[in-house]
Scaffold this motif. Structure first.
Motif, mmCIF file in Angstrom:
data_model
loop_
_atom_site.group_PDB
_atom_site.id
_atom_site.type_symbol
_atom_site.label_atom_id
_atom_site.label_comp_id
_atom_site.label_asym_id
_atom_site.label_seq_id
_atom_site.Cartn_x
_atom_site.Cartn_y
_atom_site.Cartn_z
ATOM 1 N N THR A 11 -24.897 -15.795 -9.681
ATOM 2 C CA THR A 11 -26.342 -15.907 -9.461
ATOM 3 C C THR A 11 -27.089 -15.875 -10.787
ATOM 4 O O THR A 11 -27.936 -16.731 -11.060
ATOM 5 C CB THR A 11 -26.843 -14.762 -8.555
ATOM 6 N N GLY A 12 -26.781 -14.882 -11.612
ATOM 7 C CA GLY A 12 -27.457 -14.749 -12.905
ATOM 8 C C GLY A 12 -27.218 -15.955 -13.789
ATOM 9 O O GLY A 12 -28.155 -16.480 -14.411
ATOM 10 N N ALA A 53 -34.857 -4.007 -12.952
ATOM 11 C CA ALA A 53 -36.107 -3.769 -12.233
ATOM 12 C C ALA A 53 -36.136 -4.526 -10.911
ATOM 13 O O ALA A 53 -36.610 -4.011 -9.890
ATOM 14 C CB ALA A 53 -37.298 -4.162 -13.096
ATOM 15 N N GLY A 54 -35.624 -5.762 -10.928
ATOM 16 C CA GLY A 54 -35.585 -6.569 -9.708
ATOM 17 C C GLY A 54 -34.695 -5.955 -8.652
ATOM 18 O O GLY A 54 -35.057 -5.878 -7.472
ATOM 19 N N VAL A 55 -33.526 -5.485 -9.069
ATOM 20 C CA VAL A 55 -32.588 -4.868 -8.143
ATOM 21 C C VAL A 55 -33.151 -3.555 -7.590
ATOM 22 O O VAL A 55 -32.913 -3.186 -6.439
ATOM 23 C CB VAL A 55 -31.215 -4.645 -8.834
ATOM 24 N N LEU A 56 -33.946 -2.869 -8.424
ATOM 25 C CA LEU A 56 -34.534 -1.601 -7.996
ATOM 26 C C LEU A 56 -35.808 -1.783 -7.172
ATOM 27 O O LEU A 56 -36.382 -0.814 -6.689
ATOM 28 C CB LEU A 56 -34.830 -0.712 -9.212
ATOM 29 N N GLY A 57 -36.289 -3.034 -7.065
ATOM 30 C CA GLY A 57 -37.443 -3.304 -6.205
ATOM 31 C C GLY A 57 -38.773 -3.376 -6.914
ATOM 32 O O GLY A 57 -39.749 -2.763 -6.486
ATOM 33 N N PHE A 58 -38.846 -4.171 -7.977
ATOM 34 C CA PHE A 58 -40.083 -4.307 -8.746
ATOM 35 C C PHE A 58 -41.176 -5.067 -7.991
ATOM 36 O O PHE A 58 -42.336 -5.023 -8.349
ATOM 37 C CB PHE A 58 -39.775 -5.031 -10.070
ATOM 38 N N GLY A 59 -40.775 -5.736 -6.908
ATOM 39 C CA GLY A 59 -41.741 -6.510 -6.127
ATOM 40 C C GLY A 59 -42.915 -5.680 -5.641
ATOM 41 O O GLY A 59 -43.994 -6.210 -5.376
ATOM 42 N N ILE A 132 -33.229 -12.599 -7.883
ATOM 43 C CA ILE A 132 -32.105 -11.656 -7.995
ATOM 44 C C ILE A 132 -32.401 -10.394 -7.193
ATOM 45 O O ILE A 132 -31.523 -9.847 -6.514
ATOM 46 C CB ILE A 132 -31.806 -11.334 -9.473
ATOM 47 N N GLY A 133 -33.659 -9.942 -7.256
ATOM 48 C CA GLY A 133 -34.045 -8.771 -6.464
ATOM 49 C C GLY A 133 -33.879 -9.012 -4.980
ATOM 50 O O GLY A 133 -33.382 -8.148 -4.240
ATOM 51 N N ALA A 134 -34.272 -10.226 -4.530
ATOM 52 C CA ALA A 134 -34.164 -10.555 -3.105
ATOM 53 C C ALA A 134 -32.703 -10.639 -2.666
ATOM 54 O O ALA A 134 -32.337 -10.151 -1.583
ATOM 55 C CB ALA A 134 -34.871 -11.878 -2.822
ATOM 56 N N ILE A 135 -31.855 -11.243 -3.494
ATOM 57 C CA ILE A 135 -30.435 -11.376 -3.142
ATOM 58 C C ILE A 135 -29.759 -10.009 -3.091
ATOM 59 O O ILE A 135 -28.873 -9.766 -2.265
ATOM 60 C CB ILE A 135 -29.725 -12.312 -4.146
ATOM 61 N N SER A 136 -30.204 -9.097 -3.973
ATOM 62 C CA SER A 136 -29.581 -7.769 -4.020
ATOM 63 C C SER A 136 -29.858 -6.940 -2.764
ATOM 64 O O SER A 136 -29.153 -5.969 -2.479
ATOM 65 C CB SER A 136 -30.064 -7.000 -5.255
ATOM 66 N N VAL A 137 -30.890 -7.348 -2.006
ATOM 67 C CA VAL A 137 -31.259 -6.610 -0.795
ATOM 68 C C VAL A 137 -30.124 -6.613 0.234
ATOM 69 O O VAL A 137 -29.974 -5.676 1.018
ATOM 70 C CB VAL A 137 -32.557 -7.205 -0.174
ATOM 71 N N GLN A 138 -29.288 -7.663 0.212
ATOM 72 C CA GLN A 138 -28.192 -7.752 1.180
ATOM 73 C C GLN A 138 -27.163 -6.634 0.989
ATOM 74 O O GLN A 138 -26.362 -6.369 1.880
ATOM 75 C CB GLN A 138 -27.509 -9.116 1.078
ATOM 76 N N ALA A 143 -23.898 1.522 -4.632
ATOM 77 C CA ALA A 143 -22.824 1.156 -5.560
ATOM 78 C C ALA A 143 -22.670 -0.363 -5.631
ATOM 79 O O ALA A 143 -22.548 -0.937 -6.718
ATOM 80 C CB ALA A 143 -21.518 1.808 -5.127
ATOM 81 N N GLN A 144 -22.687 -1.025 -4.470
ATOM 82 C CA GLN A 144 -22.555 -2.478 -4.445
ATOM 83 C C GLN A 144 -23.756 -3.152 -5.107
ATOM 84 O O GLN A 144 -23.609 -4.131 -5.835
ATOM 85 C CB GLN A 144 -22.407 -2.970 -3.005
ATOM 86 N N LYS A 145 -24.942 -2.630 -4.838
ATOM 87 C CA LYS A 145 -26.154 -3.171 -5.439
ATOM 88 C C LYS A 145 -26.094 -3.041 -6.966
ATOM 89 O O LYS A 145 -26.483 -3.943 -7.693
ATOM 90 C CB LYS A 145 -27.383 -2.448 -4.881
ATOM 91 N N THR A 146 -25.600 -1.902 -7.432
ATOM 92 C CA THR A 146 -25.468 -1.663 -8.874
ATOM 93 C C THR A 146 -24.485 -2.640 -9.505
ATOM 94 O O THR A 146 -24.751 -3.213 -10.562
ATOM 95 C CB THR A 146 -25.003 -0.214 -9.139
ATOM 96 N N VAL A 147 -23.356 -2.831 -8.842
ATOM 97 C CA VAL A 147 -22.327 -3.753 -9.342
ATOM 98 C C VAL A 147 -22.860 -5.188 -9.363
ATOM 99 O O VAL A 147 -22.596 -5.949 -10.294
ATOM 100 C CB VAL A 147 -21.041 -3.652 -8.477
ATOM 101 N N PHE A 148 -23.626 -5.561 -8.344
ATOM 102 C CA PHE A 148 -24.265 -6.881 -8.309
ATOM 103 C C PHE A 148 -25.177 -7.058 -9.526
ATOM 104 O O PHE A 148 -25.139 -8.086 -10.207
ATOM 105 C CB PHE A 148 -25.068 -7.036 -7.017
ATOM 106 N N GLY A 149 -26.011 -6.048 -9.794
ATOM 107 C CA GLY A 149 -26.913 -6.101 -10.940
ATOM 108 C C GLY A 149 -26.168 -6.197 -12.256
ATOM 109 O O GLY A 149 -26.538 -6.967 -13.146
#
Length: 200
Positions: A11-12, A53-59, A132-138, A143-149
């Motif tokens: 993705t990145g 920031a995106g993975v953590l929900g900057f929206g 990237i933030g939106a995709i990480s929501v899945q 732990a999985q979200k962190t690894v995705f980021g």
């Protein structure tokens, strides 16, 4: 976990691969072979902060300040227009003795331009904070979200350092003022097209 990291990396990498103002600048500096490491570190580090920031929900911040995207769009477009004009003016003057000799602007001027191309570009926020933030929501698991980021951040570091240091492979082609003129015209046009796209 492995699947999440690969998804993050792909993705990145796919989002950053498109030719943009930041990539064109890194390519140009890579060809000049000056300040490459710190430049790549700044670009990849900035991406890392934005992706995190995106993975953590900057929206949430954008929801609180709905005018922020518009302000950033105008600021980014203005900078792209000015920087594009600078590159076209450089191509018109055709004075490339410094570039051919492997010299360029000072470190702080280089990093300042890179920071502006990064942080004044609304698309970088759309890509990193939005997509990237939106995709990480899945990934509901932290732990999985962190690894995705981490996967997405790794892609940014791989891309920028490959572009910065890989540019020297084109160095034999860039031994004439004409070649640098063509590059600057292309960069100037890309900057103006990006500015037009932002404003339209």
């Amino acid at each position: 976990m492995f699947s999440a990291s690969i998804t993050g990396f792909i993705t990145g990498f796919s989002l950053i691969l498109a030719i943009g103002a930041q990539n064109a600048f890194v390519l140009r500096q890579g060809l000049a072979r000056n300040h490459v490491f710190l430049l790549c570190l700044l670009c990849a580090g900035s991406d890392a902060l934005l992706i995190a920031a995106g993975v953590l929900g900057f929206g949430v911040i954008v929801e609180l300040y709905p005018l922020l995207p518009q302000i950033m769009t105008w600021g980014g477009a203005a900078f792209l227009i000015v920087y594009g004009a600078i590159r076209l003016w450089a191509a018109y003057k055709g004075e490339y003795a410094m570039q051919i000799a492997g010299q360029s602007a000072g470190l702080w001027a280089t990093l300042g331009t890179a920071a502006a191309l990064t942080w004044l570009n609304p698309h970088v926020y759309l890509d990193t904070l939005g997509l990237i933030g939106a995709i990480s929501v899945q990934y509901g698991d932290v732990a999985q979200k962190t690894v995705f980021g981490i996967g997405a951040i790794t892609a940014s570091f791989v891309f920028f350092f490959s572009l910065g240091y890989g540019a020297r492979l084109l160095a034999p082609v860039m031994q004439s003022a004409k070649a640098w003129q063509i590059l600057d015209v292309l960069i100037g046009v890309v900057m103006w097209l990006l500015a037009f796209k932002l404003l339209s």
